[in-house]
Motif scaffolding. Structure first.
Motif, PDB file in Angstrom:
ATOM      1  N   ASN A  37      -8.548   5.671  -2.183  1.00  0.00           N
ATOM      2  CA  ASN A  37      -9.429   6.513  -1.380  1.00  0.00           C
ATOM      3  C   ASN A  37      -9.355   6.043   0.073  1.00  0.00           C
ATOM      4  OD1 ASN A  37     -12.262   6.811  -0.021  1.00  0.00           O
ATOM      5  ND2 ASN A  37     -12.215   8.390  -1.624  1.00  0.00           N
ATOM      6  N   SER A  38      -9.074   6.952   0.985  1.00  0.00           N
ATOM      7  CA  SER A  38      -8.833   6.573   2.379  1.00  0.00           C
ATOM      8  C   SER A  38     -10.009   5.819   2.985  1.00  0.00           C
ATOM      9  CB  SER A  38      -8.528   7.820   3.220  1.00  0.00           C
ATOM     10  OG  SER A  38      -7.323   8.420   2.792  1.00  0.00           O
ATOM     11  N   VAL A  39     -11.219   6.282   2.738  1.00  0.00           N
ATOM     12  CA  VAL A  39     -12.404   5.635   3.310  1.00  0.00           C
ATOM     13  C   VAL A  39     -12.552   4.223   2.768  1.00  0.00           C
ATOM     14  CG1 VAL A  39     -14.919   5.719   3.487  1.00  0.00           C
ATOM     15  CG2 VAL A  39     -13.579   7.824   3.698  1.00  0.00           C
ATOM     16  N   LEU A  40     -12.388   4.077   1.458  1.00  0.00           N
ATOM     17  CA  LEU A  40     -12.547   2.755   0.838  1.00  0.00           C
ATOM     18  C   LEU A  40     -11.424   1.801   1.254  1.00  0.00           C
ATOM     19  CD1 LEU A  40     -13.765   3.696  -2.757  1.00  0.00           C
ATOM     20  CD2 LEU A  40     -15.109   2.957  -0.788  1.00  0.00           C
ATOM     21  N   VAL A  41     -10.227   2.329   1.426  1.00  0.00           N
ATOM     22  CA  VAL A  41      -9.111   1.500   1.885  1.00  0.00           C
ATOM     23  C   VAL A  41      -9.385   0.982   3.289  1.00  0.00           C
ATOM     24  CG1 VAL A  41      -6.678   1.552   2.603  1.00  0.00           C
ATOM     25  CG2 VAL A  41      -7.364   2.534   0.407  1.00  0.00           C
ATOM     26  N   VAL A  42      -9.868   1.861   4.160  1.00  0.00           N
ATOM     27  CA  VAL A  42     -10.199   1.444   5.531  1.00  0.00           C
ATOM     28  C   VAL A  42     -11.325   0.414   5.520  1.00  0.00           C
ATOM     29  CG1 VAL A  42     -11.176   2.231   7.721  1.00  0.00           C
ATOM     30  CG2 VAL A  42      -9.364   3.550   6.624  1.00  0.00           C
ATOM     31  N   LEU A  43     -12.346   0.633   4.681  1.00  0.00           N
ATOM     32  CA  LEU A  43     -13.441  -0.329   4.580  1.00  0.00           C
ATOM     33  C   LEU A  43     -12.956  -1.675   4.062  1.00  0.00           C
ATOM     34  CD1 LEU A  43     -16.355   1.876   3.183  1.00  0.00           C
ATOM     35  CD2 LEU A  43     -16.132   0.916   5.476  1.00  0.00           C
ATOM     36  N   ALA A  44     -12.008  -1.650   3.136  1.00  0.00           N
ATOM     37  CA  ALA A  44     -11.450  -2.899   2.604  1.00  0.00           C
ATOM     38  C   ALA A  44     -10.780  -3.701   3.706  1.00  0.00           C
ATOM     39  CB  ALA A  44     -10.441  -2.585   1.494  1.00  0.00           C
ATOM     40  N   LEU A  45     -10.032  -3.016   4.567  1.00  0.00           N
ATOM     41  CA  LEU A  45      -9.338  -3.700   5.667  1.00  0.00           C
ATOM     42  C   LEU A  45     -10.323  -4.193   6.723  1.00  0.00           C
ATOM     43  CD1 LEU A  45      -6.307  -1.270   5.961  1.00  0.00           C
ATOM     44  CD2 LEU A  45      -6.204  -3.677   5.282  1.00  0.00           C
TER      45      LEU A  45
ATOM     46  N   GLY B 227       0.798  -1.216   0.000  1.00  0.00           N
ATOM     47  CA  GLY B 227       0.000   0.000   0.000  1.00  0.00           C
ATOM     48  C   GLY B 227       0.831   1.267   0.000  1.00  0.00           C
ATOM     49  N   ALA B 228       1.886   1.289   0.828  1.00  0.00           N
ATOM     50  CA  ALA B 228       2.697   2.497   0.948  1.00  0.00           C
ATOM     51  C   ALA B 228       3.654   2.667  -0.229  1.00  0.00           C
ATOM     52  CB  ALA B 228       3.476   2.460   2.262  1.00  0.00           C
ATOM     53  N   SER B 229       4.315   1.595  -0.647  1.00  0.00           N
ATOM     54  CA  SER B 229       5.346   1.706  -1.689  1.00  0.00           C
ATOM     55  C   SER B 229       4.784   1.667  -3.099  1.00  0.00           C
ATOM     56  CB  SER B 229       6.379   0.571  -1.529  1.00  0.00           C
ATOM     57  OG  SER B 229       6.969   0.622  -0.256  1.00  0.00           O
ATOM     58  N   THR B 230       3.871   0.748  -3.376  1.00  0.00           N
ATOM     59  CA  THR B 230       3.341   0.579  -4.729  1.00  0.00           C
ATOM     60  C   THR B 230       2.176   1.510  -5.019  1.00  0.00           C
ATOM     61  OG1 THR B 230       4.015  -1.753  -4.673  1.00  0.00           O
ATOM     62  CG2 THR B 230       2.418  -1.105  -6.371  1.00  0.00           C
ATOM     63  N   LEU B 231       1.208   1.565  -4.089  1.00  0.00           N
ATOM     64  CA  LEU B 231       0.009   2.372  -4.322  1.00  0.00           C
ATOM     65  C   LEU B 231       0.119   3.792  -3.775  1.00  0.00           C
ATOM     66  CD1 LEU B 231      -2.758  -0.295  -3.514  1.00  0.00           C
ATOM     67  CD2 LEU B 231      -1.729   0.282  -5.726  1.00  0.00           C
ATOM     68  N   LYS B 232       1.158   4.050  -2.987  1.00  0.00           N
ATOM     69  CA  LYS B 232       1.383   5.380  -2.398  1.00  0.00           C
ATOM     70  C   LYS B 232       0.235   5.814  -1.475  1.00  0.00           C
ATOM     71  CE  LYS B 232       5.087   5.489  -4.862  1.00  0.00           C
ATOM     72  NZ  LYS B 232       6.394   5.143  -4.217  1.00  0.00           N
ATOM     73  N   ILE B 233      -0.343   4.850  -0.793  1.00  0.00           N
ATOM     74  CA  ILE B 233      -1.367   5.148   0.211  1.00  0.00           C
ATOM     75  C   ILE B 233      -0.656   5.576   1.494  1.00  0.00           C
ATOM     76  CG2 ILE B 233      -3.234   4.179   1.619  1.00  0.00           C
ATOM     77  CD1 ILE B 233      -3.717   2.162  -0.657  1.00  0.00           C
ATOM     78  N   PRO B 234      -1.076   6.654   2.146  1.00  0.00           N
ATOM     79  CA  PRO B 234      -0.421   7.057   3.399  1.00  0.00           C
ATOM     80  C   PRO B 234      -0.410   5.909   4.404  1.00  0.00           C
ATOM     81  CG  PRO B 234      -1.919   8.771   2.654  1.00  0.00           C
ATOM     82  CD  PRO B 234      -2.151   7.578   1.760  1.00  0.00           C
ATOM     83  N   VAL B 235       0.751   5.649   4.988  1.00  0.00           N
ATOM     84  CA  VAL B 235       0.867   4.502   5.888  1.00  0.00           C
ATOM     85  C   VAL B 235      -0.036   4.649   7.109  1.00  0.00           C
ATOM     86  CG1 VAL B 235       2.804   5.401   7.255  1.00  0.00           C
ATOM     87  CG2 VAL B 235       2.547   2.925   6.936  1.00  0.00           C
ATOM     88  N   ASN B 236      -0.279   5.883   7.545  1.00  0.00           N
ATOM     89  CA  ASN B 236      -1.187   6.093   8.678  1.00  0.00           C
ATOM     90  C   ASN B 236      -2.621   5.666   8.352  1.00  0.00           C
ATOM     91  OD1 ASN B 236       0.968   7.087  10.062  1.00  0.00           O
ATOM     92  ND2 ASN B 236       0.079   9.072  10.529  1.00  0.00           N
ATOM     93  N   THR B 237      -3.014   5.801   7.092  1.00  0.00           N
ATOM     94  CA  THR B 237      -4.338   5.329   6.674  1.00  0.00           C
ATOM     95  C   THR B 237      -4.429   3.815   6.811  1.00  0.00           C
ATOM     96  OG1 THR B 237      -4.606   7.147   5.102  1.00  0.00           O
ATOM     97  CG2 THR B 237      -5.963   5.189   4.743  1.00  0.00           C
ATOM     98  N   LEU B 238      -3.362   3.125   6.417  1.00  0.00           N
ATOM     99  CA  LEU B 238      -3.329   1.666   6.514  1.00  0.00           C
ATOM    100  C   LEU B 238      -3.371   1.221   7.973  1.00  0.00           C
ATOM    101  CD1 LEU B 238      -0.602   1.028   3.788  1.00  0.00           C
ATOM    102  CD2 LEU B 238      -3.059   0.624   3.564  1.00  0.00           C
ATOM    103  N   TYR B 239      -2.594   1.889   8.809  1.00  0.00           N
ATOM    104  CA  TYR B 239      -2.598   1.535  10.234  1.00  0.00           C
ATOM    105  C   TYR B 239      -3.962   1.821  10.872  1.00  0.00           C
ATOM    106  CZ  TYR B 239       2.407   0.596  10.543  1.00  0.00           C
ATOM    107  OH  TYR B 239       3.659   0.039  10.400  1.00  0.00           O
TER     108      TYR B 239
END
Length: 449
Positions: free
Chosen positions: A333-341, A269-281
């Motif tokens: 999208n931060s919301v959709l990423v969080v929902l996916a997790l 997520g962070a390296s390939t998709l460039k999603i903020p790591v805090n969003t993933l956490y």
């Protein structure tokens, strides 16, 4: 012969037992997940600085895999003690081992300070972490299962499983707090070490709580009747080899995806998709907190509809969700990423992981249950959990697409479905009652002059 209480037990009686097993498990998984998080993010530059980024991540995940390699070894070693000496004392030992190894990881100098000795030390301590987790799971589950009753065995045994999302959330929260307190370069210098040092305080709390719990009624009765196994590891492999293999395969569809959802997703997520790591956490923390409720609920449902049927349905659910999960990540999208997790961890993984404790444990007789359940559970670390992030990195590097990752999750889920189909149904029945007498008679015959 019953392996658990046939009459219902009250929540009041079970609360201290559930607290001791769940809290201890949460502490040990906090320790284990800390390493997973850092292996996916900063351990490559700290301990493998001379490698290119992809190779560095692979090297970091390889030391991460050492912990999984150690888990079946720890399961066999501590399973022997659990079936010979007792559940309680073995659990206390694994808690101390895990805590000491974790604190020492926080104290290791980086490659820049001591060269190749740094990754060597971290590999050794990671092995000890894995051995501790390998012995912990069987004892914590049996503590709840052997105090509980047949009708709600899945529900009672699921509570130690909730220690996984609790430990996951604690590790992610500790990491985010330390990143905020030690921004930038300070985090790479000292900030990452603080969560490991905090483990010492958690271990003291867990030690105090577990010391107050008595040995399980089932094992106490075994000792009184002098039916404790003399060679539990050999006996369980001889009499339960099929159950051990199927239990390991059963875990494929929850364990491999879980480490993609919680560990690989950080680097991807962070390296390939460039999603903020805090969003993933944030997504991982929210999903873990919700899973604390969905795991016992799924396990309660497995008590009603049957473990086999529930597990086969949940395995299909995991296979179906694989593609939508990565599709949601691609939106960035931060919301959709969080929902996916949340969907991945708190619904589909929780539906498999919660009932799994009873499903595996109830296939082994009381005198061999610690060894059998531990082996069946921990062998999946070699075939599913440990290799999953490494396989994912290699697939992504080779195909530059997430589709092979989707197919990998589907394959693992189908293996779980077939393994569940091959196991017997023990929901609302005595655990492995039909084989208990056979094993006891075979043991007596082998000891006859």
């Amino acid at each position: 012969m019953a392996n658990v209480a046939t009459g219902e037990v009250s929540v009041r009686r079970m609360l201290p037992v559930i607290t001791a097993s769940t809290l201890g498990t949460a502490i040990e998984w906090y320790d284990f997940f800390l390493y997973n998080f850092f292996a996916a993010t900063i351990f490559a530059p700290l301990f493998f600085p001379n490698l290119d980024p992809v190779t560095g991540i692979l090297a970091s995940f390889t030391t991460y895999y050492i912990g999984f390699l150690a888990r079946p070894i720890g399961g066999a070693f501590f399973g022997w003690f659990g079936d010979r000496v007792g559940r309680k004392s073995t659990l206390i030992t694994t808690l101390i081992l895990m805590g000491v190894a974790t604190v020492l990881i926080g104290a290791i100098p980086t490659y820049k300070s001591i060269g190749f000795v740094a990754p060597l030390l971290i590999t050794i301590l990671r092995f000890l972490q894995g051995a501790g987790v390998g012995g912990e799971w069987g004892g914590s589950v049996l503590l709840s299962l052997e105090y509980g009753d047949n009708r709600r065995r899945g529900f009672w045994a699921s509570w130690p499983q909730t220690g996984v999302p609790v430990g996951l959330a604690l590790a992610a929260i500790a990491l985010l707090i330390c990143k905020a307190l030690f921004p930038g370069e300070a985090f790479l210098q000292i900030g990452w070490r603080i969560p490991f040092f905090l483990s010492a305080l958690l271990i003291l709390v867990g030690f105090f709580i577990r010391m107050r719990i008595l040995e399980t009624p089932e094992f106490t009765r075994l000792k009184q009747e002098q039916r404790v196994a003399k060679a539990p590891l050999g006996e369980v492999i001889r009499h339960y080899w099929k159950e051990i293999i199927l239990s390991a395969l059963l875990r494929s569809g929850e364990q491999a995806p879980f480490y993609l959802f919680t560990t690989f997703v950080l680097s991807y997520g962070a390296s390939t998709l460039k999603i903020p790591v805090n969003t993933l956490y944030t997504g991982i923390i929210l999903a873990a907190l919700i899973a604390f409720g969905t795991m016992p609920f799924a396990s309660y449902l497995s008590d009603i509809v049957g473990r086999k049927r529930w597990f086969m349905i949940a395995s299909l659910g995991m296979a179906i969700y694989a593609y939508p999960f990565f599709l949601l990540l691609q939106t960035k999208n931060s919301v959709l990423v969080v929902l996916a997790l949340i969907g991945a961890i708190s619904i589909f993984h929780a539906s498999l992981y919660g009932p799994e404790a009873a499903f595996i444990s109830e296939h082994f007789s009381t005198r061999l249950r610690y060894s059998g359940a531990s082996l069946g559970y921990q062998l999946a670390s070699l075939t599913a959990g440990g290799p999953a992030p490494i396989i994912a990195v290699l697939l992504l590097a080779a195909y530059k697409s997430y589709i092979p990752l989707v197919l990998y999750i589907i394959l693992m889920a189908l293996i779980s479905l077939l393994a569940a189909w091959g196991l017997r149904e023990y929901a609302n029945r005595d655990a492995a009652a039909d084989k208990d007498i056979q094993v006891a008679e075979a043991a007596i015959a082998s000891e006859a002059p």
